[in-house]
Design a protein around this motif. Structure first.
Motif, PDB file in Angstrom:
ATOM      1  N   ALA A  38       0.743  -1.130   0.074  1.00  0.00           N
ATOM      2  CA  ALA A  38      -0.131  -0.098  -0.146  1.00  0.00           C
ATOM      3  C   ALA A  38       0.973   1.312  -0.019  1.00  0.00           C
ATOM      4  N   SER A  39       0.233   2.294  -0.685  1.00  0.00           N
ATOM      5  CA  SER A  39       1.027   3.586  -0.468  1.00  0.00           C
ATOM      6  C   SER A  39       0.989   4.167   0.769  1.00  0.00           C
ATOM      7  N   GLU A  40      -0.001   3.680   1.588  1.00  0.00           N
ATOM      8  CA  GLU A  40      -0.195   4.509   2.876  1.00  0.00           C
ATOM      9  C   GLU A  40      -0.128   3.191   3.881  1.00  0.00           C
ATOM     10  N   PRO A  41       0.022   3.629   5.253  1.00  0.00           N
ATOM     11  CA  PRO A  41       0.056   2.666   6.170  1.00  0.00           C
ATOM     12  C   PRO A  41      -1.068   1.241   6.212  1.00  0.00           C
ATOM     13  N   LEU A  42      -0.953   0.142   5.997  1.00  0.00           N
ATOM     14  CA  LEU A  42      -1.815  -0.847   5.750  1.00  0.00           C
ATOM     15  C   LEU A  42      -3.201  -0.563   6.526  1.00  0.00           C
ATOM     16  N   LEU A  43      -4.226  -1.525   6.382  1.00  0.00           N
ATOM     17  CA  LEU A  43      -5.470  -1.159   6.943  1.00  0.00           C
ATOM     18  C   LEU A  43      -5.528  -2.045   8.182  1.00  0.00           C
ATOM     19  N   ASP A  44      -6.111  -1.375   9.488  1.00  0.00           N
ATOM     20  CA  ASP A  44      -6.243  -2.115  10.581  1.00  0.00           C
ATOM     21  C   ASP A  44      -6.856  -3.183  10.359  1.00  0.00           C
ATOM     22  N   TRP A  45      -6.942  -4.241  11.685  1.00  0.00           N
ATOM     23  CA  TRP A  45      -7.530  -5.524  11.213  1.00  0.00           C
ATOM     24  C   TRP A  45      -8.871  -5.480  11.122  1.00  0.00           C
ATOM     25  N   GLU A  46      -9.736  -4.654  11.794  1.00  0.00           N
ATOM     26  CA  GLU A  46     -11.157  -4.552  11.574  1.00  0.00           C
ATOM     27  C   GLU A  46     -11.549  -4.000  10.093  1.00  0.00           C
ATOM     28  N   HIS A  47     -10.779  -3.196   9.529  1.00  0.00           N
ATOM     29  CA  HIS A  47     -10.878  -2.654   8.242  1.00  0.00           C
ATOM     30  C   HIS A  47     -10.522  -3.772   7.197  1.00  0.00           C
ATOM     31  N   THR A  48      -9.625  -4.606   7.602  1.00  0.00           N
ATOM     32  CA  THR A  48      -9.200  -5.783   6.735  1.00  0.00           C
ATOM     33  C   THR A  48     -10.334  -6.721   6.518  1.00  0.00           C
TER      34      THR A  48
END
Length: 334
Positions: A38-48
């Motif tokens: 990802a170009s930005e920090p990877l998603l948190d677990w809930e978002h994933t």
């Protein structure tokens, strides 16, 4: 694999431009992501988990699996469109993140196998255009080829160890695991992607849950298998299926994780190299150490036909002899 995905995002940034973007690589048989950049920090677990659930289970527009099956592998959307206003993905994931425009694309090879996807976002007034869509589409075939070769190239022998078990909630949260299972999960993690194992488990769990729901009363659903490469290049396989209690109710998902065997990985190799069904049978026979005459007898074809299949296999896999082919397979699995 990370390098290929990173280069795909870099090329998209130069040709189209974005405020944020993510690239994923899949096990092409089940379309569960196994690598992420990802170009930005990877998603948190809930978002994933929410993103996995949307792709695998929720009715929505332009999902990656649908794009992979369609003739148009790239689409663009904007917040003002009727599709976006009715899309759970847009309302629950994209708009809350502050984005207003989306470009979605899948990397599909000439044989119809989907090896990865890219999604890009913009948060200003400048939407993605048809020109952007065409520009993004130019590289997709090349990306699919590079992802497929990265998936199967440079594999190393599996690390010592036996398969082990772990227990997940229905949405993929790890509830318990044996020490050996934790060690296998550690092999999935990398310094750049410490959350990779959790994301793979979430994708697997959602796929198991949806597969079970679709099977209905037609009998138990088959286990879902995901093949991935470990941080040292070794093949790892995860088999997931529902755990059923004595009362018949589902109590989470059981997963067996361990070293992948030739028979489970050969379909990925076949997809990457474009091997036909008959060529796969010949490869299995070569790996079993059979001679041309023995292969001929087993497959009920002439020795000349066996040789023709071998020549085609050599050309597709980039080797020049049976010994080199067998060595390449043995290097990955023994």
């Amino acid at each position: 694999m990370e390098e290929v995905l990173g280069q795909a995002l870099a090329r998209l940034g130069r040709s189209v431009g974005f405020d944020a973007a993510r690239a994923l690589a899949y096990d092409p048989e089940v379309l569960v992501p196994v690598w992420f950049v990802a170009s930005e920090p990877l998603l948190d677990w809930e978002h994933t988990v929410a993103a996995c659930w949307n792709e695998q289970a929720e009715p929505d527009v332009h999902k990656f699996a649908d794009l992979a099956r369609s003739r148009q592998h790239v689409v663009v959307m904007t917040e003002h469109s009727a599709e976006a206003r009715q899309s759970p993905r847009w309302q629950n994931l994209i708009v809350p993140d502050g984005f207003r425009h989306e470009l979605r694309a899948v990397a599909v090879d000439d044989h119809g196998h989907c090896w990865g996807s890219v999604v890009a976002f913009r948060d200003g007034r400048r939407p993605f255009t048809d020109k952007d869509r065409v520009a993004a589409g130019r590289d997709l075939g090349r990306i699919a080829h590079r992802l497929s070769q990265a998936m199967v190239g440079g594999a190393t022998p599996p690390s010592p160890g036996h398969a082990a078990s772990l227990w997940l909630s229905d949405d993929g949260e790890l509830l318990s695991a044996t020490r050996t299972a934790q060690e296998w999960l550690d092999r999935l993690r990398t310094s750049n992607m410490p959350g990779r194992a959790d994301a793979v488990l979430a994708g697997l769990a959602v796929r198991v849950t949806t597969t079970t729901a679709r099977s209905g009363s037609g009998g138990p659903a088959r286990p879902v298998s995901v093949r991935a490469r470990g941080s040292q290049g070794e093949w790892i396989i995860l088999h997931g299926e529902p755990i059923t209690g004595s009362d018949g109710r589902t109590q989470g998902i059981g997963v067996v994780i361990g070293p992948a065997r030739p028979g489970t990985v050969l379909p990925v190799l076949a997809a990457a190299y474009g091997l036909t069904g008959r060529e796969q049978e010949v490869v299995r026979a070569v790996f079993a150490g059979l001679s041309t005459r023995e292969i001929s007898a087993r497959l009920h074809i002439s020795a000349y036909t066996v040789q023709d299949h071998l020549k085609a296999i050599f050309a597709k896999t980039g080797v020049s002899s049976r010994g080199e082919l067998a060595h390449q397979l043995a290097l990955q699995f023994t």
